[in-house]
Design a protein around this motif. Sequence first.
Motif, PDB file in Angstrom:
ATOM      1  N   LEU A  17     -46.909  -2.797 -21.224  1.00 15.07           N
ATOM      2  CA  LEU A  17     -46.372  -3.232 -22.508  1.00 15.07           C
ATOM      3  C   LEU A  17     -46.553  -4.733 -22.749  1.00 15.07           C
ATOM      4  O   LEU A  17     -46.229  -5.221 -23.842  1.00 15.07           O
ATOM      5  N   ILE A  18     -47.069  -5.451 -21.747  1.00 15.27           N
ATOM      6  CA  ILE A  18     -47.341  -6.884 -21.909  1.00 15.27           C
ATOM      7  C   ILE A  18     -48.809  -7.050 -22.299  1.00 15.27           C
ATOM      8  O   ILE A  18     -49.693  -6.731 -21.511  1.00 15.27           O
ATOM      9  N   PRO A  19     -49.106  -7.543 -23.507  1.00 13.16           N
ATOM     10  CA  PRO A  19     -50.514  -7.733 -23.888  1.00 13.16           C
ATOM     11  C   PRO A  19     -51.179  -8.757 -22.973  1.00 13.16           C
ATOM     12  O   PRO A  19     -50.607  -9.811 -22.677  1.00 13.16           O
ATOM     13  N   SER A  20     -52.409  -8.447 -22.518  1.00  8.39           N
ATOM     14  CA  SER A  20     -53.100  -9.387 -21.620  1.00  8.39           C
ATOM     15  C   SER A  20     -54.614  -9.226 -21.701  1.00  8.39           C
ATOM     16  O   SER A  20     -55.259  -8.982 -20.675  1.00  8.39           O
ATOM     17  N   PRO A  21     -55.196  -9.379 -22.903  1.00  5.09           N
ATOM     18  CA  PRO A  21     -56.662  -9.363 -22.963  1.00  5.09           C
ATOM     19  C   PRO A  21     -57.225 -10.550 -22.195  1.00  5.09           C
ATOM     20  O   PRO A  21     -56.564 -11.592 -22.059  1.00  5.09           O
ATOM     21  N   THR A  22     -58.426 -10.409 -21.683  1.00  2.00           N
ATOM     22  CA  THR A  22     -59.053 -11.505 -20.943  1.00  2.00           C
ATOM     23  C   THR A  22     -58.994 -12.782 -21.769  1.00  2.00           C
ATOM     24  O   THR A  22     -59.385 -12.807 -22.932  1.00  2.00           O
ATOM     25  N   GLY A  23     -58.488 -13.839 -21.151  1.00  2.33           N
ATOM     26  CA  GLY A  23     -58.335 -15.112 -21.837  1.00  2.33           C
ATOM     27  C   GLY A  23     -56.923 -15.396 -22.283  1.00  2.33           C
ATOM     28  O   GLY A  23     -56.586 -16.532 -22.633  1.00  2.33           O
ATOM     29  N   ASP A  24     -56.060 -14.371 -22.259  1.00  3.45           N
ATOM     30  CA  ASP A  24     -54.666 -14.530 -22.692  1.00  3.45           C
ATOM     31  C   ASP A  24     -53.773 -13.692 -21.772  1.00  3.45           C
ATOM     32  O   ASP A  24     -53.140 -12.736 -22.196  1.00  3.45           O
ATOM     33  N   THR A  25     -53.733 -14.079 -20.516  1.00  3.70           N
ATOM     34  CA  THR A  25     -53.094 -13.254 -19.487  1.00  3.70           C
ATOM     35  C   THR A  25     -51.854 -13.897 -18.854  1.00  3.70           C
ATOM     36  O   THR A  25     -51.286 -13.341 -17.914  1.00  3.70           O
ATOM     37  N   GLU A  26     -51.427 -15.032 -19.348  1.00  3.95           N
ATOM     38  CA  GLU A  26     -50.367 -15.786 -18.675  1.00  3.95           C
ATOM     39  C   GLU A  26     -49.068 -14.985 -18.547  1.00  3.95           C
ATOM     40  O   GLU A  26     -48.421 -14.998 -17.497  1.00  3.95           O
ATOM     41  N   LYS A  27     -48.679 -14.258 -19.598  1.00  4.35           N
ATOM     42  CA  LYS A  27     -47.427 -13.500 -19.541  1.00  4.35           C
ATOM     43  C   LYS A  27     -47.498 -12.400 -18.492  1.00  4.35           C
ATOM     44  O   LYS A  27     -46.532 -12.164 -17.767  1.00  4.35           O
ATOM     45  N   ALA A  28     -48.628 -11.723 -18.410  1.00  6.28           N
ATOM     46  CA  ALA A  28     -48.770 -10.664 -17.413  1.00  6.28           C
ATOM     47  C   ALA A  28     -48.778 -11.238 -15.997  1.00  6.28           C
ATOM     48  O   ALA A  28     -48.169 -10.665 -15.082  1.00  6.28           O
ATOM     49  N   ILE A  29     -49.463 -12.355 -15.818  1.00  2.00           N
ATOM     50  CA  ILE A  29     -49.481 -13.011 -14.505  1.00  2.00           C
ATOM     51  C   ILE A  29     -48.069 -13.418 -14.098  1.00  2.00           C
ATOM     52  O   ILE A  29     -47.645 -13.195 -12.948  1.00  2.00           O
ATOM     53  N   LYS A  30     -47.302 -13.961 -15.023  1.00  2.00           N
ATOM     54  CA  LYS A  30     -45.927 -14.367 -14.706  1.00  2.00           C
ATOM     55  C   LYS A  30     -45.071 -13.160 -14.346  1.00  2.00           C
ATOM     56  O   LYS A  30     -44.211 -13.242 -13.457  1.00  2.00           O
TER      57      LYS A  30
END
Length: 345
Positions: A17-30
Amino acid sequence: MSIDKNYITKFLKDLLLIPSPTGDTEKAIKFVESEFKNLGLQTYKTTKGALIASIEGKKKEAITFSGHVDTLGLMVKEIKTNGRLKVTKIGGYSLSTIEGNYVTINTSENRNYSGTVIFEHQSVHVYNDVNSLERTLDNIEIRIDEVVKSKEDVEKLGIQVGDFIYLNPNVEILENGYIKSRHLDDKAGVAAIIGIAKYFVENNIKPEYTVNFFISNYEEVGHGSSSALPTSTEYFIAIDMAAIGNTQTSEETATTICVKDGSGPYDLETRRILEKVAKEKSLDYKIDIFINYGSDASAALRAGYDFKVGLIGPGVDASHAFERTHINGILNTMNLGIGFVESIK
């Protein structure tokens, strides 16, 4: 090996449910970082934004598992004069697999707008070529759920070229164990990695080799593991989805040992160890080859790393589309990873 299915499925659903397309992954990484820290593991991030967590072993030599949180997606390429958006793809997939998908447009000011991927000639009541025209980047567009009739109207919302567009995952976890969602490639693999870490922590097991977990954030564009891997790594095991199709052996309920993909064959010794573990643990497993496929393991080899590589993962149907797997495929993958660690002395 006792594994809490509910823990794995909840973690996976939350991550999906956390959006994480390549280039915008900071929330998923956290999010993944927080889970590692809850397990008591030390973590750090690479300059490029990937995440590494470790379980100290009796030896400094290491086994490194990788999984990636970056997914397919879109970016705004052009704002059309009629107030709709032209897009560019992130990752490799057929446009037919996203037609009709609901999306979220995220602006640089972190404002979110709802939208839908549609074909320019979408209505069968208006256009005679709905079924005959090939879907291309020239005729697929984003319809924004706002009153916009011009380019200027869109710009007033703060939407601009380069904004990320998230494909809504449409997650469903069924009581019979099936898991339906976009982006199971490779969030199902990351769930297996979390399960491996949880097993060693909760059972207070210190493995012979140090075990690293590398959470990649640029796999879908080919360079996720091309740098900053732990230097003590002797075995590198990518955990990624196994593609299912008429010519494949992989199944959703099983784990797959991939022996060759588009980059060539994987290490034979590592393959033999994985096969031996799968047999000894009576795991449901398959051996498969993926022609139109690459992984973080192959990217690491291309970058010049000197270690042995393998690739395992749960079977995922309809890869890079509306994907489906089964909790048993994730659990078999997890247990194969655990067994591999325990077999390396």
